[in-house]
Design a protein around this motif. Structure first.
Motif, mmCIF file in Angstrom:
data_model
loop_
_atom_site.group_PDB
_atom_site.id
_atom_site.type_symbol
_atom_site.label_atom_id
_atom_site.label_comp_id
_atom_site.label_asym_id
_atom_site.label_seq_id
_atom_site.Cartn_x
_atom_site.Cartn_y
_atom_site.Cartn_z
ATOM 1 N N THR A 84 -8.154 37.650 6.392
ATOM 2 C CA THR A 84 -8.909 36.603 5.700
ATOM 3 C C THR A 84 -8.447 36.444 4.254
ATOM 4 N N LEU A 85 -8.931 35.389 3.627
ATOM 5 C CA LEU A 85 -8.673 35.178 2.212
ATOM 6 C C LEU A 85 -9.451 36.189 1.390
ATOM 7 N N GLU A 86 -9.039 36.378 0.141
ATOM 8 C CA GLU A 86 -9.646 37.409 -0.712
ATOM 9 C C GLU A 86 -11.150 37.241 -0.871
ATOM 10 N N ASN A 87 -11.595 35.975 -1.001
ATOM 11 C CA ASN A 87 -13.017 35.761 -1.273
ATOM 12 C C ASN A 87 -13.896 35.876 -0.032
ATOM 13 N N ASN A 88 -13.299 36.204 1.117
ATOM 14 C CA ASN A 88 -14.080 36.355 2.343
ATOM 15 C C ASN A 88 -13.914 37.726 2.984
ATOM 16 N N LYS A 89 -13.325 38.668 2.275
ATOM 17 C CA LYS A 89 -13.048 39.971 2.897
ATOM 18 C C LYS A 89 -14.322 40.722 3.261
ATOM 19 N N ALA A 90 -15.318 40.687 2.395
ATOM 20 C CA ALA A 90 -16.565 41.396 2.705
ATOM 21 C C ALA A 90 -17.256 40.767 3.910
ATOM 22 N N HIS A 91 -17.177 39.434 4.038
ATOM 23 C CA HIS A 91 -17.774 38.775 5.196
ATOM 24 C C HIS A 91 -17.038 39.154 6.477
ATOM 25 N N ALA A 92 -15.719 39.282 6.392
ATOM 26 C CA ALA A 92 -14.948 39.703 7.565
ATOM 27 C C ALA A 92 -15.349 41.110 7.990
ATOM 28 N N ILE A 93 -15.500 42.006 7.018
ATOM 29 C CA ILE A 93 -15.938 43.371 7.312
ATOM 30 C C ILE A 93 -17.336 43.357 7.906
ATOM 31 N N MET A 94 -18.207 42.500 7.350
ATOM 32 C CA MET A 94 -19.575 42.391 7.851
ATOM 33 C C MET A 94 -19.589 41.909 9.301
ATOM 34 N N VAL A 95 -18.804 40.856 9.600
ATOM 35 C CA VAL A 95 -18.741 40.329 10.965
ATOM 36 C C VAL A 95 -18.278 41.418 11.923
ATOM 37 N N PHE A 96 -17.228 42.127 11.538
ATOM 38 C CA PHE A 96 -16.750 43.206 12.395
ATOM 39 C C PHE A 96 -17.831 44.256 12.608
ATOM 40 N N TRP A 97 -18.446 44.714 11.524
ATOM 41 C CA TRP A 97 -19.390 45.828 11.626
ATOM 42 C C TRP A 97 -20.606 45.452 12.468
ATOM 43 N N VAL A 98 -21.062 44.194 12.348
ATOM 44 C CA VAL A 98 -22.210 43.755 13.132
ATOM 45 C C VAL A 98 -21.867 43.733 14.615
ATOM 46 N N ILE A 99 -20.741 43.101 14.978
ATOM 47 C CA ILE A 99 -20.365 43.022 16.393
ATOM 48 C C ILE A 99 -20.063 44.408 16.948
#
Length: 506
Positions: free
Chosen positions: A172-187
């Motif tokens: 992902t882009l830099e400003n969305n890295k935490a959201h990518a980690i969040m999506v992964f961790w939730v699923i």
């Protein structure tokens, strides 16, 4: 007008999946991209991005881990992996994490050579074999098979988590890295939540110390499905971020080059060493929580419920920390400091409550204390403590991934970061499981867990509080070209190439 102008007379259009902007790509660049008419580049539903979109690939990867280590976590979270002899479970985990620690150091190298698809498919076989060994033990008490399967799983897990780290930190882009980690961790943790329902439902009427055979059969089926899902992941060179930039160029690296690149990262980037104590702490406490709390203080159906709640609140914890770390009201350095403060203070509060629950309980007297059942009033306090343990684990590990993601956007490089993380994490986890197998006191296991968490945060504080920058400098795909001053460049993005072609027109 130069002759090159004939190469840029018409444009191909790529739609941004987040902003819905149009990125125009000259015909000259079509040779650098895959056929836009390919099935994975098409939008079959107008409001959904194509399958080649990086966030879609993150979601697919997350479902693979949902079905493999997610279900494994559900088994482990029950305590003693659901079998009757805790020493067999401990020794299998020692074999698992010892192998993981050894192979994990080069997991990123292997991932860079064979690709994420093969890493996740091979990795899934280890989870199936380990669960099969538990099923065999249920009938035959074959401890040797459990230990062998644990060692094989250690090899497979090193590939699985190297691939996961590469995808979640670089797609992902830099400003969305935490959201990518969040999506992964939730699923990912949703897999453990659903997996925990299997032993909870099947053992709801039991007060025994082990689960029934049907539990393991259900997990084997789910894990095998994870291998099938992994086969549908796209290679990195077919994946594009939301701004139209390609994740990585197609290359066929030599393993010797990748190994040299790993040592260059260790040599030229000393900041990674500040994170090593946090790596060590990140799985150490699992032994205490699963075997020394859940397995000995509760009956089997309550252990299954605890496991479900533990992984459910991991999802909530990852969502909370994900929003904080991508909160665009503040700069990235400020978000790092806010995240650090939240995790450090949460650790003090949660583990402080755990100390009260642990005091007075020893390996010698625990068998004389009646196991807690979820129908009893005395269950309420321990339930909330176990929930908080789960939420804190997600926050702690999500924060580690986010900090590592601020170091680089280079997929090859973050695969190595993930390998260092998982290798050291597993080495210390192996030590923790071994200490439990040799029956060190519950209080010693508790104190070591809490001390590692708070101490590792303090050691990483100078890096987290003062060295994280607003953006990460572009880097080359070739790790071997990393220099001490980090003055390297990436392969140009689609937009960058477009600008170059505009110059050619004039």
């Amino acid at each position: 007008m130069s002759k090159n102008s004939s190469l840029v007379t018409t444009d191909m259009v790529v739609r941004d999946s987040q902003e819905d902007d149009l990125v125009r790509i000259p015909d000259k660049l079509r040779s650098d991209m895959h056929d836009p008419t390919s099935w994975y580049n098409r939008r079959y539903v107008s409001w959904l991005p194509p399958y080649s979109n990086s966030m879609v690939q993150i979601v697919v990867m997350s479902f693979v881990l949902f079905l493999t280590p997610g279900c494994f976590n559900a088994i482990t979270g029950i305590g003693n992996s659901g079998i009757s002899d805790p020493k067999v479970s401990d020794n299998a985990n020692v074999a698992l994490y010892s192998t993981f620690a050894t192979i994990g150091a080069i997991g990123g190298v292997v991932c860079n050579v064979i690709g994420i698809r093969w890493c996740l498919m091979i990795g899934g076989t280890g989870y199936v074999m380990y669960t099969l060994s538990l099923l065999v033990y249920h009938y035959k008490q074959n401890a040797a098979f459990c230990i062998f399967a644990g060692a094989y799983l250690g090899f497979c897990a090193s590939l699985t988590w190297a691939a996961q780290g590469l995808v979640v930190m670089s797609y992902t882009l830099e400003n969305n890295k935490a959201h990518a980690i969040m999506v992964f961790w939730v699923i990912f943790n949703f897999g453990a939540v659903l997996g925990s329902l299997i032993p909870l439902v099947q053992n709801l009427e039991l007060g025994a110390s082990n689960v029934n055979a049907g539990t393991y059969v259900g997990f084997i089926v789910l894990m095998a499905a994870g291998i099938v899902v992994a086969a549908f992941l796209l290679p990195m060179d077919k994946v594009y971020r939301s701004d139209g930039s390609q994740v990585i160029e197609k290359k066929y690296p030599r393993i010797s080059d990748e190994i040299r690149g790993m040592f260059r990262v260790l040599k030229h980037e000393p900041r990674i060493y500040a994170m090593f104590p946090m790596f060590a702490a990140s799985n150490w406490f699992y032994t205490y929580q699963f075997n020394d709390v859940n397995a000995v203080r509760f009956n089997v159906r309550t252990r299954s419920l605890n496991s479900l709640l533990y992984w459910l609140f991991q999802m909530i914890g990852s969502i909370l920390v994900g929003f904080v770390l991508d909160w665009r009201r503040y700069t990235r350095p400020v978000r790092a400091r806010i995240g650090f403060a939240i995790i450090f203070l949460s650790g003090l509060a949660i583990w402080g409550g755990g100390l009260k629950f642990q005091m007075g309980v020893t390996r010698q007297n625990v068998k004389s204390i009646p196991p807690i059942d979820f129908t009893e009033s005395r269950y309420i306090g321990p339930m909330f403590l176990y929930i908080c343990y789960g939420a804190f684990d997600a926050m702690f590990q999500s924060f580690i991934f986010w900090v590592l993601g601020t170091f680089s956007n280079n997929p090859k490089k973050v695969a190595l970061y993930a390998s260092f993380y998982k290798s050291l994490q597993s080495a210390f986890a192996a030590i923790s499981w071994r200490l439990d197998a040799t029956e060190h006191s519950f209080l010693a296991m508790f104190i070591s867990s809490w001390a590692l968490i708070q101490g590792s945060l303090l050691l990483a504080a100078p890096l987290i509080l003062f060295k994280i920058t607003e953006t990460t400098a572009p880097e080359t795909e070739e790790i071997l070209q990393i220099s001490l001053d980090d003055e390297v460049t990436t392969a140009p993005s689609i937009e960058g190439k477009t600008e170059q072609d505009s110059k050619l027109k004039s």
